[in-house]
Design a protein around this motif. Structure first.
Motif, PDB file in Angstrom:
ATOM      1  N   ARG A  90      19.345  54.420  33.866  1.00 30.63           N
ATOM      2  CA  ARG A  90      18.810  53.122  33.619  1.00 30.63           C
ATOM      3  C   ARG A  90      17.082  52.928  32.744  1.00 30.63           C
ATOM      4  O   ARG A  90      16.886  52.434  32.697  1.00 30.63           O
ATOM      5  CB  ARG A  90      17.438  53.633  35.484  1.00 30.63           C
ATOM      6  CG  ARG A  90      17.219  52.757  36.302  1.00 30.63           C
ATOM      7  CD  ARG A  90      16.637  53.023  37.746  1.00 30.63           C
ATOM      8  NE  ARG A  90      16.100  53.726  37.338  1.00 30.63           N
ATOM      9  CZ  ARG A  90      14.478  53.659  37.914  1.00 30.63           C
ATOM     10  NH1 ARG A  90      14.173  52.479  37.476  1.00 30.63           N
ATOM     11  NH2 ARG A  90      14.012  54.792  38.271  1.00 30.63           N
ATOM     12  N   LEU A  91      16.333  54.110  33.221  1.00 32.05           N
ATOM     13  CA  LEU A  91      15.440  54.080  32.285  1.00 32.05           C
ATOM     14  C   LEU A  91      15.558  54.105  31.153  1.00 32.05           C
ATOM     15  O   LEU A  91      14.494  53.340  30.433  1.00 32.05           O
ATOM     16  CB  LEU A  91      14.318  55.976  32.177  1.00 32.05           C
ATOM     17  CG  LEU A  91      14.043  56.131  33.737  1.00 32.05           C
ATOM     18  CD1 LEU A  91      13.955  57.466  33.338  1.00 32.05           C
ATOM     19  CD2 LEU A  91      12.582  55.233  33.851  1.00 32.05           C
ATOM     20  N   ALA A  94      15.276  50.369  30.553  1.00 34.91           N
ATOM     21  CA  ALA A  94      14.417  49.837  30.622  1.00 34.91           C
ATOM     22  C   ALA A  94      13.513  50.233  29.463  1.00 34.91           C
ATOM     23  O   ALA A  94      12.263  49.146  29.602  1.00 34.91           O
ATOM     24  CB  ALA A  94      13.585  50.399  32.075  1.00 34.91           C
ATOM     25  N   ILE A  96      12.255  53.455  27.754  1.00 31.53           N
ATOM     26  CA  ILE A  96      12.068  54.303  28.090  1.00 31.53           C
ATOM     27  C   ILE A  96      12.821  54.593  27.010  1.00 31.53           C
ATOM     28  O   ILE A  96      14.423  54.664  26.293  1.00 31.53           O
ATOM     29  CB  ILE A  96      12.149  55.604  28.969  1.00 31.53           C
ATOM     30  CG1 ILE A  96      11.432  54.546  29.836  1.00 31.53           C
ATOM     31  CG2 ILE A  96      11.349  56.247  28.567  1.00 31.53           C
ATOM     32  CD1 ILE A  96      10.115  54.671  29.909  1.00 31.53           C
ATOM     33  N   LEU A 115      11.190  62.763  29.352  1.00 27.38           N
ATOM     34  CA  LEU A 115      10.931  61.387  28.045  1.00 27.38           C
ATOM     35  C   LEU A 115       9.742  61.363  27.227  1.00 27.38           C
ATOM     36  O   LEU A 115       9.585  62.645  27.690  1.00 27.38           O
ATOM     37  CB  LEU A 115      10.823  60.633  29.214  1.00 27.38           C
ATOM     38  CG  LEU A 115      11.298  60.786  30.749  1.00 27.38           C
ATOM     39  CD1 LEU A 115      10.866  60.112  31.562  1.00 27.38           C
ATOM     40  CD2 LEU A 115      12.344  60.699  30.522  1.00 27.38           C
ATOM     41  N   LYS A 118       5.961  59.081  24.064  1.00 24.52           N
ATOM     42  CA  LYS A 118       5.526  57.925  23.541  1.00 24.52           C
ATOM     43  C   LYS A 118       5.376  56.501  23.887  1.00 24.52           C
ATOM     44  O   LYS A 118       4.412  55.502  24.068  1.00 24.52           O
ATOM     45  CB  LYS A 118       5.973  57.808  21.283  1.00 24.52           C
ATOM     46  CG  LYS A 118       5.075  58.099  20.723  1.00 24.52           C
ATOM     47  CD  LYS A 118       3.812  57.202  20.262  1.00 24.52           C
ATOM     48  CE  LYS A 118       2.871  58.518  19.360  1.00 24.52           C
ATOM     49  NZ  LYS A 118       1.959  57.186  19.485  1.00 24.52           N
ATOM     50  N   SER A 119       6.256  56.621  25.485  1.00 27.92           N
ATOM     51  CA  SER A 119       6.445  55.901  25.802  1.00 27.92           C
ATOM     52  C   SER A 119       6.555  56.053  27.303  1.00 27.92           C
ATOM     53  O   SER A 119       6.377  54.955  27.954  1.00 27.92           O
ATOM     54  CB  SER A 119       8.066  55.228  25.516  1.00 27.92           C
ATOM     55  OG  SER A 119       9.238  56.179  25.972  1.00 27.92           O
ATOM     56  N   THR A 120       5.643  57.383  27.610  1.00 27.03           N
ATOM     57  CA  THR A 120       5.033  58.004  29.180  1.00 27.03           C
ATOM     58  C   THR A 120       3.625  57.672  29.073  1.00 27.03           C
ATOM     59  O   THR A 120       3.155  58.523  30.155  1.00 27.03           O
ATOM     60  CB  THR A 120       5.963  58.766  29.392  1.00 27.03           C
ATOM     61  OG1 THR A 120       5.589  59.900  28.708  1.00 27.03           O
ATOM     62  CG2 THR A 120       7.489  58.744  29.511  1.00 27.03           C
ATOM     63  N   GLY A 121       2.833  56.477  28.516  1.00 25.41           N
ATOM     64  CA  GLY A 121       1.840  56.729  27.895  1.00 25.41           C
ATOM     65  C   GLY A 121       0.570  57.819  27.939  1.00 25.41           C
ATOM     66  O   GLY A 121      -0.327  58.364  28.169  1.00 25.41           O
ATOM     67  N   ILE A 125       6.853  64.274  30.246  1.00 25.28           N
ATOM     68  CA  ILE A 125       7.638  63.881  31.632  1.00 25.28           C
ATOM     69  C   ILE A 125       8.719  65.107  31.638  1.00 25.28           C
ATOM     70  O   ILE A 125       9.799  63.904  31.111  1.00 25.28           O
ATOM     71  CB  ILE A 125       7.710  62.591  32.377  1.00 25.28           C
ATOM     72  CG1 ILE A 125       5.675  61.652  32.451  1.00 25.28           C
ATOM     73  CG2 ILE A 125       8.487  62.568  33.220  1.00 25.28           C
ATOM     74  CD1 ILE A 125       5.826  60.321  33.023  1.00 25.28           C
TER      75      ILE A 125
ATOM     76  N   THR B  16      -0.404  52.230  31.803  1.00 26.50           N
ATOM     77  CA  THR B  16      -0.123  53.081  32.316  1.00 26.50           C
ATOM     78  C   THR B  16       0.230  53.201  34.223  1.00 26.50           C
ATOM     79  O   THR B  16       1.262  53.689  34.367  1.00 26.50           O
ATOM     80  CB  THR B  16      -1.261  54.550  32.269  1.00 26.50           C
ATOM     81  OG1 THR B  16      -1.483  54.126  31.560  1.00 26.50           O
ATOM     82  CG2 THR B  16      -0.252  55.804  32.513  1.00 26.50           C
ATOM     83  N   LEU B  19       4.016  51.304  34.249  1.00 24.39           N
ATOM     84  CA  LEU B  19       5.023  52.387  33.821  1.00 24.39           C
ATOM     85  C   LEU B  19       5.407  52.644  35.264  1.00 24.39           C
ATOM     86  O   LEU B  19       6.444  52.486  35.396  1.00 24.39           O
ATOM     87  CB  LEU B  19       4.668  53.283  32.652  1.00 24.39           C
ATOM     88  CG  LEU B  19       5.113  54.288  32.352  1.00 24.39           C
ATOM     89  CD1 LEU B  19       6.322  53.691  30.976  1.00 24.39           C
ATOM     90  CD2 LEU B  19       4.562  55.053  31.034  1.00 24.39           C
ATOM     91  N   THR B  23       8.715  51.219  36.109  1.00 22.21           N
ATOM     92  CA  THR B  23       9.532  51.772  35.801  1.00 22.21           C
ATOM     93  C   THR B  23      10.097  52.896  36.055  1.00 22.21           C
ATOM     94  O   THR B  23      10.966  53.558  36.587  1.00 22.21           O
ATOM     95  CB  THR B  23       9.024  51.607  34.207  1.00 22.21           C
ATOM     96  OG1 THR B  23       8.839  51.086  33.272  1.00 22.21           O
ATOM     97  CG2 THR B  23      10.818  52.591  33.079  1.00 22.21           C
ATOM     98  N   ASP B  71      -2.893  58.897  23.993  1.00 18.06           N
ATOM     99  CA  ASP B  71      -2.587  57.368  25.046  1.00 18.06           C
ATOM    100  C   ASP B  71      -3.349  58.206  26.340  1.00 18.06           C
ATOM    101  O   ASP B  71      -3.499  57.304  27.634  1.00 18.06           O
ATOM    102  CB  ASP B  71      -1.459  57.214  25.301  1.00 18.06           C
ATOM    103  CG  ASP B  71      -0.945  55.988  23.458  1.00 18.06           C
ATOM    104  OD1 ASP B  71      -1.821  55.855  23.436  1.00 18.06           O
ATOM    105  OD2 ASP B  71       0.451  56.358  23.119  1.00 18.06           O
TER     106      ASP B  71
END
Lengths: 133, 133
Positions: A90-91, A94, A96, A115, A118-121, A125, B16, B19, B23, B71
């Protein structure tokens, strides 16, 4: 999503563990080498979550360099999910970016995947499905 | 001790937050300016704990500089205690250096105090007593 664990990379595992158990009052629940992640991990119970102290096995590894000159540094937050493979799909759909596209073995019998920060702020995670085989 | 919250300082609060809610599936439970800490804070429910996203009000403040070029960066872990004043006395007697020697007002009506990372293995720890007047 619940917090499965918060992981801290530390310079001195024994002294930090003594601090958390003897002074702060935490109870250790596991201690193991996670070869796959290149760390020794000690899990401390914190309600429904765990505080995990990490000692890098290799002082030149990325996680050791991540700590830098600090005595310790927060490394990642892990959230518990029921179906890790489905959550990853799913992520990814989306947008991620995944470090692990399929679940792998983590500490304490968990199935885990990271994760990409770079794509989680900017914060690393981990997702974690308890008790996978 | 339970994890009250894990706090992340972020460069872009709105993206953020989108997200984490849209997400990752978190639900926001509060959003407030904490003048005392110089941040805007959004709390996201995560089981018995909160993931707190922090936006520094002043781009030159220590918490803004702590983030650096990332970030986002994990800033502190807060643990819930029943009697904050008594816990601070006990920790100080045990040799822990306190940033706040007496409880002060935190987010969400909490009473809080920070321990100095120099005596907690390098990671900033907040102690937090819920719902104090």
């Amino acid at each position: 999503m619940k917090i499965d664990h918060v992981a801290l990379v530390v310079a001195d595992l024994e002294s930090t563990l003594a601090l958390y158990t003897q002074t702060l009052g935490f109870t250790p629940v596991y201690r193991e080498i996670i070869l796959d992640q290149g760390v020794e991990a000690v899990g401390l119970q914190a309600g429904e979550s765990i505080v995990e102290l990490l000692r890098p096995l290799d002082p030149d590894s990325p996680i050791a360099r991540f700590r830098g000159d600090a005595d310790g540094r927060m490394h990642h937050v892990a959230y518990r999910v029921d179906d890790l493979a489905a959550t990853l799909s799913r992520l990814q759909a989306a947008g991620i970016r995944l470090i692990d596209e399929t679940p792998r073995k983590g500490a304490h019998g968990n199935r885990i995947a990271f994760l990409h920060p770079k794509s989680t702020g900017g914060v690393l995670i981990e997702l974690c499905q308890p008790g996978g085989a």
